[in-house]
Every structure is written in C-alpha cells, then in structure tokens.
Design an enzyme around this catalytic site. Structure first.
Site, PDB file in Angstrom:
ATOM      1  N   GLY A  75      63.007   8.678  39.946  1.00  0.00           N
ATOM      2  CA  GLY A  75      61.916   9.158  40.792  1.00  0.00           C
ATOM      3  C   GLY A  75      60.773   8.173  40.726  1.00  0.00           C
ATOM      4  O   GLY A  75      60.964   6.969  40.574  1.00  0.00           O
ATOM      5  N   CYS A  76      59.573   8.680  40.787  1.00  0.00           N
ATOM      6  CA  CYS A  76      58.379   7.837  40.760  1.00  0.00           C
ATOM      7  C   CYS A  76      58.290   7.091  39.438  1.00  0.00           C
ATOM      8  O   CYS A  76      58.399   7.688  38.372  1.00  0.00           O
ATOM      9  CB  CYS A  76      57.147   8.715  40.949  1.00  0.00           C
ATOM     10  SG  CYS A  76      55.609   7.802  40.817  1.00  0.00           S
ATOM     11  N   PHE A  77      58.090   5.795  39.494  1.00  0.00           N
ATOM     12  CA  PHE A  77      58.049   5.012  38.253  1.00  0.00           C
ATOM     13  C   PHE A  77      56.853   5.348  37.379  1.00  0.00           C
ATOM     14  O   PHE A  77      56.867   5.098  36.183  1.00  0.00           O
ATOM     15  CB  PHE A  77      58.189   3.510  38.466  1.00  0.00           C
ATOM     16  CG  PHE A  77      57.325   2.854  39.512  1.00  0.00           C
ATOM     17  CD1 PHE A  77      56.043   3.253  39.804  1.00  0.00           C
ATOM     18  CD2 PHE A  77      57.840   1.765  40.205  1.00  0.00           C
ATOM     19  CE1 PHE A  77      55.266   2.596  40.761  1.00  0.00           C
ATOM     20  CE2 PHE A  77      57.085   1.096  41.160  1.00  0.00           C
ATOM     21  CZ  PHE A  77      55.791   1.516  41.428  1.00  0.00           C
TER      22      PHE A  77
END
Length: 178
Positions: A13-15
């Site tokens: 997902g979002c880093f």
C-alpha cells in the site's frame, strides 16, 4: 557481533505506512521509500505513480541486520501489518501502485518468501494476492516522501491510517520492536 547486512524490498500500500512500521523494528538499519515494478521509461515521479498508469508500486527498501532480525521475520511482520488479500488496494488507497508485493533479491529470498506465503495463508479467510517477483529497478522516492510519518505525525493520514498499523505492530510483534 559481526553484522550481516541484507536488503528487502516490499510494497504494502502507501509507502508512508510500511516505512513507519519498519522504522520501529529492531535490526532495521534504514528504510527508503521508493518505486519499483513499472514499465514507464525513465525515473518515475510521485505524480506519475499516483496516476496508476505507470505500473510502478509504492515500495520500501529495508536495510537490515540479519544477525538481529531474519528475512523471514521481516516478511511475517510485513504480511501481518497490511492486508495481503485485497488486490491493488489498502484501505481507501486504490490502484496498482498500492498492490501488495514482495520483490526478492535472490533465490534464497524467493524460497523464504514462498514458504512464508504458504505458512501464513491459513490465517486469512480470503486468498492472499501478494505478488512475488524478482526485484526490478528500484527508484528512490522524492525527499518529501522519506521519513514521512516521523516528520508529519499530526497530519490526518498519519493519525487515521498509520497509527492503527503501528498499534497492530505493537500488539503482534512487541518482541521485535526497538
């Protein structure tokens, strides 16, 4: 003790979320947010990644001391602090750039990743959709995406999305934390 420095590259997902999780883990020396797995020519930008058209995933490159934490433990933490059963999304973040992915660096990592995926699958009701692929070129993300949680803890995304992941990390893996 002699250090055994290794590298893992993961996308969950979002880093910003995965970076925040692994910055708390004992044996992790460095976490760099970046992009991998795309097909666009040249160095990608965050704007291109967010379009969902570049094929790149938001990933992190983890430099860790394997004499303190194993690659297997890194993967177990990864697989239990994001949802590996949702294809191309994590929470409200949707698109191929948010896919769950393990990029292995060599055959040993590939074998360990295959074993971890097999061992952990029974713990989930839905099928694991985590991609397992050889590491393509890794591109470091822009500076404003590095250490995002540490530098923006009061930002809404950090409070509502990252904090629950860190709570889950503390609950499931307290023995592995700094």
């Amino acid at each position: 003790m002699i250090k055994n420095i290794q590298i893992a590259t993961l996308g969950g997902g979002c880093f910003w979320c995965t970076e925040a999780v692994f910055q708390k883990v004992k044996g992790v020396e460095k976490v760099v947010s970046g992009y991998a797995g795309g097909n666009a020519p040249g160095r990608p930008t965050y704007r291109e990644i967010c379009s969902g058209l570049s094929g790149f995933a938001e990933v992190i490159r983890i430099t860790f001391d394997e004499s303190t934490i194993s690659y297997q433990d890194i993967l177990v933490i990864f697989m239990t602090t994001h949802n590996p059963t949702t294809l191309n999304k994590q929470g409200a973040d949707r698109g191929t750039q948010y896919r769950s992915v393990i990029y292995y660096h060599d055959e040993t990592q590939q074998k360990i990743a295959e074993e971890v995926l097999t061992q952990i699958e029974p713990y989930y009701t839905d099928k694991i959709t985590t991609e397992l692929s050889a590491l393509p070129t890794f591109y470091e993300a822009e500076q404003e995406h590095q250490n995002y949680y540490r530098e923006n803890t009061q930002q809404g995304y950090c409070s509502y999305v990252i904090e629950p992941k860190l709570a889950k990390l503390r609950k499931l893996h307290a023995d592995k934390l700094k």
